[in-house]
Design a protein around this motif. Structure first.
Motif, mmCIF file in Angstrom:
data_model
loop_
_atom_site.group_PDB
_atom_site.id
_atom_site.type_symbol
_atom_site.label_atom_id
_atom_site.label_comp_id
_atom_site.label_asym_id
_atom_site.label_seq_id
_atom_site.Cartn_x
_atom_site.Cartn_y
_atom_site.Cartn_z
ATOM 1 N N LYS A 1 -4.991 -32.877 -28.988
ATOM 2 C CA LYS A 1 -3.591 -32.955 -29.417
ATOM 3 C C LYS A 1 -3.170 -31.650 -30.092
ATOM 4 O O LYS A 1 -2.100 -31.117 -29.808
ATOM 5 N N PHE A 2 -4.032 -31.138 -30.971
ATOM 6 C CA PHE A 2 -3.726 -29.867 -31.632
ATOM 7 C C PHE A 2 -3.550 -28.756 -30.609
ATOM 8 O O PHE A 2 -2.583 -27.999 -30.655
ATOM 9 N N LEU A 3 -4.498 -28.646 -29.670
ATOM 10 C CA LEU A 3 -4.435 -27.573 -28.670
ATOM 11 C C LEU A 3 -3.209 -27.691 -27.775
ATOM 12 O O LEU A 3 -2.658 -26.688 -27.347
ATOM 13 N N LYS B 1 -12.562 -33.764 -29.187
ATOM 14 C CA LYS B 1 -12.026 -34.983 -29.782
ATOM 15 C C LYS B 1 -10.541 -35.095 -29.431
ATOM 16 O O LYS B 1 -9.878 -34.089 -29.163
ATOM 17 N N ASP B 2 -10.024 -36.305 -29.446
ATOM 18 C CA ASP B 2 -8.610 -36.504 -29.135
ATOM 19 C C ASP B 2 -7.714 -35.701 -30.072
ATOM 20 O O ASP B 2 -6.701 -35.150 -29.644
ATOM 21 N N ASN C 1 -12.968 -28.536 -33.210
ATOM 22 C CA ASN C 1 -13.462 -29.907 -33.188
ATOM 23 C C ASN C 1 -13.925 -30.317 -34.589
ATOM 24 O O ASN C 1 -13.666 -31.439 -35.021
ATOM 25 N N ASP C 2 -14.612 -29.419 -35.279
ATOM 26 C CA ASP C 2 -15.075 -29.710 -36.641
ATOM 27 C C ASP C 2 -13.899 -29.887 -37.601
ATOM 28 O O ASP C 2 -13.910 -30.782 -38.439
#
Length: 60
Positions: A35-37, A30-31, A54-55
């Motif tokens: 962004k987090f990664l 997911k976007d 992702n969850d």
């Protein structure tokens, strides 16, 4: 090549030399997860961790 996940330390197979056939390409991030990664120092994560992240992003 065998690697240890930088998040959970589990051993997994990484195909950085043939990324199109790497297991991680089977996961659609997911976007929010991307962004987090991008804000972490993680290099290579196992599919279990990618799925967990992702969850988590859907809970935010």
């Amino acid at each position: 090549m065998n690697k240890n996940c930088e998040r959970c330390k589990k051993e997994f197979t990484c195909n950085t030399n043939d990324i199109k056939n790497c297991d991680c390409t089977k996961i659609v991030l997911k976007d929010e997860t991307k962004k987090f990664l991008s804000n972490t120092f993680y290099n290579c994560l196992c599919n279990d961790c990618l799925n967990q992240l992702n969850d988590f992003s859907s809970l935010a």
